[in-house]
Scaffold this active site. Structure first.
Site, short mmCIF file in Angstrom:
data_model
loop_
_atom_site.label_atom_id
_atom_site.label_comp_id
_atom_site.label_asym_id
_atom_site.label_seq_id
_atom_site.Cartn_x
_atom_site.Cartn_y
_atom_site.Cartn_z
N HIS A 134 0.81 -1.23 0.00
CA HIS A 134 0.00 0.00 0.00
C HIS A 134 0.84 1.28 0.00
O HIS A 134 0.54 2.24 0.70
CB HIS A 134 -0.96 0.00 1.17
N HIS A 208 -9.52 1.84 0.81
CA HIS A 208 -9.39 0.59 1.58
C HIS A 208 -10.46 0.50 2.67
O HIS A 208 -10.17 0.12 3.81
CB HIS A 208 -7.99 0.51 2.19
N GLU A 348 -11.52 -3.64 -2.94
CA GLU A 348 -10.69 -2.53 -3.40
C GLU A 348 -10.51 -2.56 -4.93
O GLU A 348 -9.74 -3.37 -5.45
CB GLU A 348 -9.31 -2.62 -2.75
#
Length: 385
Positions: A134, A208, A348
């Site tokens: 991420h 997220h 996502e």
């Protein structure tokens, strides 16, 4: 007679004003702004709440451009927050978990935290599994974005911006990003990620959020939600959850969500090595629609008891389905609820994980003069009984 005329004219004026207000689309959705507290470094964090005419509302923090609350009515009009998240700003800072945040520069995993672009190799910060996750380092999720504008109207809107300098967490190019949240009178929450760069780079921006359509903290956890993903293939992973490069058919196995089924079905199938690797579902699905110019259905999530429905639409070719496998009972969230495995799931929309290292995957490259855009929608509705 004059008094009658004045009263008549006043009534006419009021009636005309009422008609004008009821017909004026700009009053259909509201946007309000308030302080959400102060970070440990003294920076103030703002919270913007967008509220639609049908009772749906969303609250977004400047910290991480984070979708913090999503209030959704059930089929009887009872409203519940359907997002798993911390209850206060201090908890977000103490133990970041990406919950509801804008993810960047690269959503999902990059093997070894390394990729090569135009013959040059770039090294990113690595986590304890030896990969970048991420964005790595100081990702977009832990930065306080600038609140550019807040606007009520037929579509209530808030625009957040961030500048990521050249070399930020090892990525090339100065990237300027905006995340625009807008909510219409029907309860469609749209998020648009726009970005430009001054050097070739890679980008994969997403949100997220972790959902439970029964309501955050409900006695029915998110594994009772019924999920549909219009994808006939997914990307299998190795023991570090990095895609192998294969696109595998979902038919006949636990990854087949082409027809609605409860998240719990197959979740603990220890005979499937992919479920073992992920401790449940933590995989990218290659959507049948592929990359699209306008948002199309990527996933549908429903709580059959309350009737709350979430449709996730996106322009991106993939969606990561994560069944909350690492929620281990050590984190306390909203209303003092202790979160355990399956209390929330993420859907996502994205390009594929480790995309820069797989030439056959959809390209994540962004060049100067060719802006990046990802449009996604969280559509909140109800199903009939």
């Amino acid at each position: 007679m004059r008094n009658v005329d004045k009263g008549f004219m006043t009534a006419v004026a009021i009636s005309a004003l009422a008609c004008a207000l009821s017909a004026h689309p700009a009053l259909a959705a509201d946007a309000t702004q308030a302080s959400a507290g102060t970070r440990s470094d003294g920076t103030e964090v703002q919270a913007v709440t967008l509220k639609a005419a049908n009772g749906v509302s969303a609250t977004i923090l400047t910290y991480g451009a984070t979708l913090w609350k999503l209030m959704a009515p059930d089929r009887n009009g009872k409203v519940a927050d359907v997002l798993v998240a911390y209850g206060d700003l201090a908890a977000f800072e103490k133990k970041p978990n990406f919950w509801g945040a804008t993810i960047g520069r690269y959503g999902n995993r990059i093997a070894g935290g390394k990729f090569t672009l135009d013959g040059k190799t770039y090294q990113l910060p690595q986590n304890d599994h030896g990969q970048s996750l991420h964005g790595g380092g100081k990702g977009f999720d832990v930065q306080n974005w600038k609140l550019e504008s807040v606007k009520s109207g037929k579509v209530a809107k808030a625009v957040f911006s961030l500048v990521s300098p050249d070399g930020d967490s090892g990525y090339p190019g100065t990237v300027k990003v905006t995340a625009t949240y807008s909510l219409d009178e029907s309860g469609n929450l749209q998020i648009v990620f726009d970005a430009t760069t001054d050097k070739p780079t890679v980008l994969n921006l997403t949100n997220h959020a972790l959902f439970n359509m029964a309501g955050e903290g409900s006695e029915r956890d998110a594994t009772t939600n019924v999920l549909t993903i219009p994808a006939s293939r997914y990307t299998p992973v190795d023991d570090k959850l990095i895609p192998t490069g294969e696109l595998r058919a979902v038919a006949g196995g636990p990854f087949d969500f082409t027809k609605p089924k409860a998240v719990a079905v197959g979740l603990r199938n220890g005979r499937d090595q992919q479920i073992v690797y992920g401790r449940g579902f933590d995989h990218n699905f290659a959507l049948d629609k592929g990359q699209t110019s306008t948002p199309r259905l990527s996933a549908r999530l429903e709580d059959p008891v309350s009737g709350r429905v979430l449709e996730v639409l996106s322009t991106e070719p993939g969606v990561q389905f994560y069944s909350g496998n690492f929620l281990d009972g050590t984190l306390v969230g909203k209303q003092g609820h202790l979160y355990r495995m399956g209390d929330g799931i993420a859907l996502e929309p994205q390009k594929f994980p480790d995309g820069p290292n797989h030439p056959d995957f959809p390209s994540t490259r962004v060049d100067p003069g060719k802006p990046y855009r990802h449009v996604m929608i969280y559509r909140v509705t109800t199903s009939p009984r």
